[in-house]
Enzyme design. Structure first.
Site, mmCIF file in Angstrom:
data_model
loop_
_atom_site.group_PDB
_atom_site.id
_atom_site.type_symbol
_atom_site.label_atom_id
_atom_site.label_comp_id
_atom_site.label_asym_id
_atom_site.label_seq_id
_atom_site.Cartn_x
_atom_site.Cartn_y
_atom_site.Cartn_z
ATOM 1 N N CYS A 98 -4.636 2.448 -3.657
ATOM 2 C CA CYS A 98 -3.343 2.901 -3.144
ATOM 3 C C CYS A 98 -2.251 1.879 -3.438
ATOM 4 O O CYS A 98 -1.382 1.618 -2.594
ATOM 5 C CB CYS A 98 -3.402 3.235 -1.645
ATOM 6 S SG CYS A 98 -4.477 4.605 -1.287
ATOM 7 N N HIS B 35 0.862 -1.184 0.000
ATOM 8 C CA HIS B 35 0.000 0.000 0.000
ATOM 9 C C HIS B 35 0.902 1.239 0.000
ATOM 10 O O HIS B 35 2.000 1.201 0.568
ATOM 11 C CB HIS B 35 -0.857 -0.042 1.272
ATOM 12 C CG HIS B 35 -1.898 1.019 1.383
ATOM 13 N ND1 HIS B 35 -1.612 2.304 1.766
ATOM 14 C CD2 HIS B 35 -3.235 0.978 1.182
ATOM 15 C CE1 HIS B 35 -2.735 3.011 1.807
ATOM 16 N NE2 HIS B 35 -3.731 2.236 1.445
ATOM 17 N N ASP C 250 3.225 -4.149 8.186
ATOM 18 C CA ASP C 250 1.990 -3.395 7.984
ATOM 19 C C ASP C 250 0.837 -4.376 8.190
ATOM 20 O O ASP C 250 0.541 -5.202 7.333
ATOM 21 C CB ASP C 250 1.993 -2.820 6.565
ATOM 22 C CG ASP C 250 0.675 -2.137 6.211
ATOM 23 O OD1 ASP C 250 -0.289 -2.252 6.996
ATOM 24 O OD2 ASP C 250 0.613 -1.514 5.144
ATOM 25 N N LYS D 7 -10.108 -0.486 10.906
ATOM 26 C CA LYS D 7 -10.260 -1.710 10.103
ATOM 27 C C LYS D 7 -10.537 -2.923 10.988
ATOM 28 O O LYS D 7 -10.634 -4.046 10.491
ATOM 29 C CB LYS D 7 -9.012 -1.945 9.262
ATOM 30 C CG LYS D 7 -8.803 -0.889 8.179
ATOM 31 C CD LYS D 7 -7.690 -1.275 7.241
ATOM 32 C CE LYS D 7 -7.088 -0.112 6.512
ATOM 33 N NZ LYS D 7 -7.856 0.331 5.348
ATOM 34 N N GLN E 187 -4.426 -4.822 7.209
ATOM 35 C CA GLN E 187 -5.466 -5.731 6.716
ATOM 36 C C GLN E 187 -5.571 -7.016 7.535
ATOM 37 O O GLN E 187 -6.494 -7.799 7.318
ATOM 38 C CB GLN E 187 -5.216 -6.082 5.239
ATOM 39 C CG GLN E 187 -5.385 -4.915 4.286
ATOM 40 C CD GLN E 187 -6.820 -4.418 4.183
ATOM 41 O OE1 GLN E 187 -7.780 -5.121 4.480
ATOM 42 N NE2 GLN E 187 -6.986 -3.176 3.764
HETATM 43 N N1 7TS Z 1 -1.660 -0.537 4.675
HETATM 44 C C1 7TS Z 1 -2.580 -1.326 4.109
HETATM 45 C C2 7TS Z 1 -2.235 -2.729 3.722
HETATM 46 C C3 7TS Z 1 -3.882 -0.822 3.916
HETATM 47 O O1 7TS Z 1 -4.806 -1.618 3.356
HETATM 48 C C4 7TS Z 1 -4.174 0.504 4.295
HETATM 49 C C5 7TS Z 1 -5.521 1.126 4.021
HETATM 50 C C6 7TS Z 1 -3.185 1.269 4.906
HETATM 51 C C7 7TS Z 1 -1.935 0.721 5.061
HETATM 52 C C8 7TS Z 1 -3.426 2.661 5.393
HETATM 53 O O2 7TS Z 1 -4.275 2.635 6.501
HETATM 54 P P1 7TS Z 1 -4.810 4.006 7.132
HETATM 55 O O3 7TS Z 1 -5.795 3.568 8.160
HETATM 56 O O4 7TS Z 1 -3.622 4.696 7.728
HETATM 57 O O5 7TS Z 1 -5.419 4.778 6.012
HETATM 58 N N2 7TS Z 1 -6.207 0.522 2.975
HETATM 59 C C9 7TS Z 1 -7.287 0.989 2.328
HETATM 60 C C10 7TS Z 1 -7.893 0.317 1.266
HETATM 61 O O6 7TS Z 1 -7.495 -0.778 0.845
HETATM 62 N N3 7TS Z 1 -8.939 1.030 0.823
HETATM 63 O O7 7TS Z 1 -9.037 2.143 1.561
HETATM 64 C C11 7TS Z 1 -8.021 2.131 2.503
#
Ligand code: 7TS
Length: 412
Positions: A368, A122, A202, A228, A205
């Site tokens: 992303c 991501h 990371d 999440k 997910q």
């Molecule tokens: N890493 C992964 C694997 C992710 O799926 C996401 C967000 C992030 C980092 C960033 O997380 P945040 O909470 O800091 O924004 N993924 C997604 C997605 O797949 N669709 O919208 C956000």
């Protein structure tokens, strides 16, 4: 095994109609819905305990502080951290990774060093490393993904060549948000440790979908977001091994993280306070602790099994659609509870719009993962991502919506 049908009753938002159809929420990879217990925790906090933490000696401030620090301890238990001080509250995965990239990167990276990441990250686990490499003169390298659709997973043979003693840090995702691939994180940590590299996982997910034990994984840093895993937005965690955190300079400075300030300088509080400058997000941290209770009452091993069933059923049913290209692990292979797909003649945004008319919430775009999309010759995919409240009937609703879309655009 929990009764998954009953679980739906815990989520008020699911019981609504969208465009006259019962909502089918399949955008959990972006954010998960919140159970009543988490919503109630927020209301309870603001109605009874709202106060600033660590600063007051009055009853409300002490209650808020106890609840905030209780949440830290609860989250430490959730990921089996050895010490609650290893839990730093952040805004989410993105901020957690940036904290490591800036604080650790500045202190440790120099020209000639290598930062290793993978081709499936991501942007939040990619751009911060580009920045850290640029700032330090280190080189950024990528572990390749195999197969025209990423179906072969990460190239484990290439890992042997790439993991040289020059690698100072290896940052990788636990579960790919676009491919659904589950990465052998414990093995990656073991192999990184053998060359003296620090690991950053990371877990955005995976955190709400599978048991996660930071000590069993052997991870140095783990980043995740509350939203999440049935928790609120605006709160997340950076887990770091105490020995590493204690040596790390804070990234942000200001109130709350200092012991003594003079006009000439300042001294820092111990871990974790020195990484939490300013008034923290107290309410959301407390509610995140409640989300941990909620998920553990159901059992994350059961949630993982439920995800796996939905992923298998979705893969089987989606693969019957004419012209579909599914990226990530093939039918029958292990994958997490999300499926990304594309059709040559229908744009992802059209699919998402049509599905929305049928009450089905999907995500269309590059998720992303722009470099990965480009590698596959795609600009976007449509993604259905499942969670504990989703059902096999909802997959049928998804497939019906896709059939209607295909009929409209390509007549099949
Ligand atoms: N890493 C992964 C694997 C992710 O799926 C996401 C967000 C992030 C980092 C960033 O997380 P945040 O909470 O800091 O924004 N993924 C997604 C997605 O797949 N669709 O919208 C956000």
């Amino acid at each position: 095994m929990p009764s998954w049908k009953n679980v739906r009753a815990d989520f008020p938002i699911l019981h609504q109609q969208v465009h006259g159809k019962p909502l089918v929420y399949l955008d959990n990879g972006a954010t998960a819905q919140k159970p009543r217990a988490v919503i109630d925790a927020l209301v309870h906090y603001y109605e009874r305990d709202n106060s600033n933490v660590h600063r007051g000696l009055h009853a409300l401030s002490m209650r808020a502080t106890d609840a905030y620090e209780g949440a830290r301890a609860r989250i430490a238990k959730f990921i089996n951290a050895a010490d609650p001080a290893e839990i730093i509250f952040t805004r989410g995965t993105t901020e957690s990774i940036n904290l490591v990239a800036r604080s650790w990167g500045q202190a440790h990276l120099k020209p000639g060093d290598v930062v290793l990441t993978t081709e499936i990250e991501h942007h939040s686990n990619l751009v911060p490393w580009q920045q850290a490499a640029r700032a330090s003169g280190a080189t950024l390298k990528y572990l390749p993904v195999l197969g025209a659709d990423g179906e072969g997973g990460l190239d484990l043979a290439a890992l042997d060549q790439l993991l040289t003693p020059q690698v100072k840090l290896f940052a990788f995702t636990h579960i790919s948000n676009t491919l659904g691939t589950i990465i052998p994180a414990a093995e990656f940590c073991r192999r990184a440790r053998a060359v003296g590299a620090v690991t950053v996982i990371d877990a955005a997910q995976s955190i709400g979908h599978t048991p996660l034990d930071v000590q069993a994984l052997g991870a140095d840093f783990v980043a995740f977001s509350g939203h999440k895993m049935c928790g609120p937005t605006g709160i997340g965690v950076l887990y770091g091994r105490r020995a590493l955190l204690d040596k790390l300079a804070p990234d942000e400075t200001g109130g709350g993280m200092v012991v003594n300030v003079t006009y000439e300088g300042a001294t820092w509080k111990p871990t974790p306070e020195r990484f939490e400058a300013g008034t923290p997000n107290v309410a959301d941290a407390i509610a995140l602790g409640v989300a941990c209770d909620y998920l553990d009452a159901l059992g994350r091993e059961h949630i993982a099994a439920h995800d796996a069933v939905l992923a298998r059923v979705a893969m089987e049913k989606l693969s019957t659609l004419p012209g579909i290209r599914i990226i990530g692990p093939r039918v029958g292979a292990e994958r997490s509870g999300l499926v990304s797909f594309a059709f040559a003649d229908v744009h992802a945004h059209d699919i998402v719009t049509f599905a929305d008319e049928d009450g089905v919430a999907l995500r269309g775009g590059h998720h992303c993962n722009q470099p990965l999309m480009r590698k596959f010759g795609l600009t976007s995919t449509t993604r259905a991502s499942f969670y504990l409240y989703n059902t096999e009937e909802e997959i049928d609703r998804l497939v019906a919506a896709l059939r209607r879309t295909l009929t409209f655009f390509v007549g099949t």
